[in-house]
Enzyme design. Structure first.
Site, short mmCIF file in Angstrom:
data_model
loop_
_atom_site.label_atom_id
_atom_site.label_comp_id
_atom_site.label_asym_id
_atom_site.label_seq_id
_atom_site.Cartn_x
_atom_site.Cartn_y
_atom_site.Cartn_z
N GLU A 122 10.89 -4.24 4.09
CA GLU A 122 11.03 -5.66 3.74
C GLU A 122 10.57 -5.91 2.31
OE1 GLU A 122 9.45 -4.42 6.34
OE2 GLU A 122 10.00 -5.47 8.18
N LYS A 165 0.84 -1.20 0.00
CA LYS A 165 0.00 0.00 0.00
C LYS A 165 0.88 1.25 0.00
CE LYS A 165 -3.55 2.11 2.87
NZ LYS A 165 -4.40 1.90 4.03
N HIS A 191 -2.79 -32.74 20.10
CA HIS A 191 -1.61 -33.46 20.59
C HIS A 191 -0.48 -32.49 20.89
CE1 HIS A 191 -3.66 -37.19 19.54
NE2 HIS A 191 -4.11 -36.49 18.51
N GLU A 200 -3.38 -6.59 15.45
CA GLU A 200 -2.95 -5.28 14.95
C GLU A 200 -4.11 -4.29 15.04
OE1 GLU A 200 0.41 -4.39 11.84
OE2 GLU A 200 -1.45 -4.45 10.72
N LYS A 256 10.10 0.14 13.30
CA LYS A 256 10.62 0.58 11.99
C LYS A 256 11.62 1.73 12.19
CE LYS A 256 6.37 -0.46 9.45
NZ LYS A 256 5.25 0.10 8.69
N GLY A 286 -4.55 -2.45 5.33
CA GLY A 286 -3.85 -3.64 4.84
C GLY A 286 -4.50 -4.94 5.28
N ARG A 287 -4.81 -5.06 6.57
CA ARG A 287 -5.31 -6.34 7.08
C ARG A 287 -6.76 -6.61 6.69
NH1 ARG A 287 -3.76 -2.68 10.80
NH2 ARG A 287 -5.32 -1.81 12.23
O1 F6P Z 1 2.92 -4.08 9.92
C1 F6P Z 1 2.55 -2.79 9.63
C2 F6P Z 1 1.93 -2.66 8.31
O2 F6P Z 1 1.76 -1.31 8.14
C3 F6P Z 1 0.61 -3.42 8.13
O3 F6P Z 1 -0.46 -2.78 8.67
C4 F6P Z 1 0.57 -3.54 6.64
O4 F6P Z 1 -0.39 -4.47 6.23
C5 F6P Z 1 1.98 -3.95 6.36
O5 F6P Z 1 2.75 -3.17 7.25
C6 F6P Z 1 2.44 -3.78 4.95
O6 F6P Z 1 2.32 -2.46 4.54
P1 F6P Z 1 2.40 -2.06 3.02
O7 F6P Z 1 1.26 -2.69 2.31
O8 F6P Z 1 2.32 -0.57 3.00
O9 F6P Z 1 3.70 -2.55 2.47
#
Ligand code: F6P
Length: 520
Positions: free
Chosen positions: A207, A201, A377, A346, A487, A260-261
């Site tokens: 990452e 987004k 188990h 979150e 971050k 995002g979620r």
């Molecule tokens: O973990 C934090 C977060 O901002 C989430 O809410 C989001 O889904 C994820 O990082 C990835 O963010 P992006 O889609 O901006 O890469």
């Protein structure tokens, strides 16, 4: 705005909570055997049995009163109306819009329809080989790069539906930057027939940027300058995506009003559409939209999401459970646990209200879980006899996914045995190690089968449960400031790794140890 704990409804529940501590599920079923019927809801092809939760009619009435006090129904209307309910980020919360549940947003509806049109054309063109790799070969593999909400929803859908729906393309998901995840995702792939989809987004998540850069190098190494032909991007940050080098027609939009979620239904679902086809993606959305309709229209007592949310509030804020488990008796839903960890924790892992006031009650419990029967188990021992336990949701398909109904009967028996064993236990005062105290709550969620629409319904049900619980607690379920500090610190620590003399006293020893271990 005052805390919800200052309301009459909360005080009533607090009072009832001390009464309920001395009451067992055994007692509750003995005095009101009809609860196995009355504490159950049928919503289309879902059946939700919450009779093994530690509550009675007084508690349920007070919980419904609490939801009224928190104006849950008004909250849901404000959400789908596009009010700026995510106040800390100044955003509306309209993920329901991306699955067609709209309430008077003609402009947005047009924007999403246009984006969908582009996404569908792209997906179809890839499937029929009209859009091909830079080398002229049809695409056979897709690697979707993203993390958090840009990874977990698609990963869950891909895994949940792969056994029941014909796959058009092999789609893999990549989130981690430990090197191994990249190696596994690209293992055996040929750049000439691989499409990379970067989902972010913000398009600033480090990452995802790292993995996207590595994937671009891998592609450049394989097919040269025309690498961008084998890329697509889903992002709200069109400028950053084009700076990365992907042409505008390969960038599919996200909007700031889709968190995002909660984004599986938006263009973030591209990997799902590529894997199974556009029509299957639409079926998932249809299921979610049907759940929206139920949640928006059903009275609270009949409202599956409201009931699940209120049970969580009761268990966490009043009965003191610090965790809740999600146990699908369905291998296809193994990743639901990961998805719910992000969705719920979150969203509601918060300690201040929308007005910034610290709460004086427990909010979101820790979500954990795994697939039944396997986890019987593993951690079930503690749920049965430990000093601490956790309420659990057991998800169970009514029909055998593979048609082997004899084996499926065993699975059903196992799931039902667990909920009864947890609820009622078994007394054995002579042999304390064989004494099962019972009174451990659970909810059974039975679904007919895991068709794409049912899958969509289940995920949307949990989304609404999460948002409703947040509304009751008075917190913002749509921001995630807690993850920001990590971050920021990670950016501050990078230079310390380069020059250990600048490291803080708390980090210097461990950086020294890492450096020593890195020596050949
Ligand atoms: O973990 C934090 C977060 O901002 C989430 O809410 C989001 O889904 C994820 O990082 C990835 O963010 P992006 O889609 O901006 O890469």
């Amino acid at each position: 705005m005052s805390l919800i704990s200052e309301t009459e409804a909360w005080r009533t529940l607090n009072h009832l909570q001390s009464q309920m501590r001395g009451v067992s599920l055994h007692d509750l079923f003995r005095t009101a055997p009809e609860r196995s019927v009355s504490y159950a809801l049928a919503v289309d092809d879902l059946y939700i049995d919450f009779s093994r939760q530690r509550l009675n009619d007084d508690v349920l009435t007070a919980l419904l009163q609490l939801a009224e006090t928190a104006d849950v129904q008004g909250f849901l209307q404000r959400m789908v109306r596009g009010d700026v309910i995510n106040s800390s980020e100044g955003r509306a919360v309209l993920h329901t819009q991306s699955r067609g549940t709209a309430s008077g947003h003609p402009a947005l509806a047009k924007e999403t329809a246009d984006a969908d049109q582009r996404l569908q054309s792209f997906t179809d063109a890839v499937h029929i080989g009209k859009i091909r790799s830079a080398t002229g070969q049809p695409f056979r593999h897709v690697v979707a790069i993203g993390i958090g909400g840009s990874e977990l929803g698609p990963a869950l859908a891909l895994d949940a539906l792969r056994d029941g729906v014909t796959r058009k393309l092999d789609v893999r998901v990549l989130g981690n930057i430990d090197g191994i995840a990249f190696k596994r995702a690209f293992d055996g792939l040929d750049p000439s027939d691989t499409l990379v989809v970067v989902i972010s987004k913000s398009f600033t998540t480090p990452e995802t940027a790292t993995n996207a850069d590595l994937a671009r190098l891998w592609m450049q190494h394989g097919i040269g300058d025309k690498w961008a032909d084998n890329f697509a991007v889903v992002s709200a940050n069109i400028a950053a995506a084009s700076k990365f080098g992907v042409t505008a027609e390969r960038v599919f939009p996200m909007w700031d009003w889709v968190g995002g979620r909660y984004s599986l239904w938006s263009e973030v679902g591209l990997p799902v559409a590529l894997a199974f086809g556009w029509s299957v993606f639409c079926e998932i959305r249809d299921g979610a939209r049907a759940m929206d309709k139920h949640v928006l229209e059903a009275p609270l007592r009949e409202n599956a999401a409201a009931i699940l949310a209120l049970l969580m509030v009761w268990n966490a804020s009043f009965l003191g459970y610090a965790a809740e488990a999600c146990v699908p008796y369905d291998t296809r839903l193994a990743l639901l646990v990961d998805h719910l960890q992000q969705l719920e924790m979150e969203s509601n892992g918060k300690r201040v209200t929308l007005a910034g006031e610290a709460v004086d009650f427990a909010t979101q419990p820790v979500v954990f879980g795994g697939v039944g029967v396997n986890v019987q188990h593993a951690f079930f021992q503690q749920l049965h006899q430990g000093t601490t336990s956790a309420p659990l949701d057991i998800l169970l398909p009514a029909t055998a996914p593979t048609g082997d109904s004899a084996v499926h009967e065993q699975l059903v028996a196992a799931a039902l045995a667990q909920v009864d064993a947890l609820a009622f236990g078994r007394e054995n005062l002579d042999e304390p190690h064989r004494h099962y105290p019972g009174n451990r709550p659970s909810t059974l969620i039975v679904y007919k089968d895991l068709r794409p629409a049912v899958f969509g319904k289940l995920v949307a049900l949990y989304e609404h449960k999460t948002a409703i619980a947040g509304a009751v607690w008075g917190i913002n379920s749509f921001d995630q400031w807690g993850v920001e500090l990590g971050k920021v610190l990670s950016r501050e620590i990078a230079p310390m790794l380069a020059d250990p003399t600048t490291a803080t006293s708390s980090l210097a020893p461990v950086i020294g140890a890492i450096r020593r271990m890195q020596k050949p």
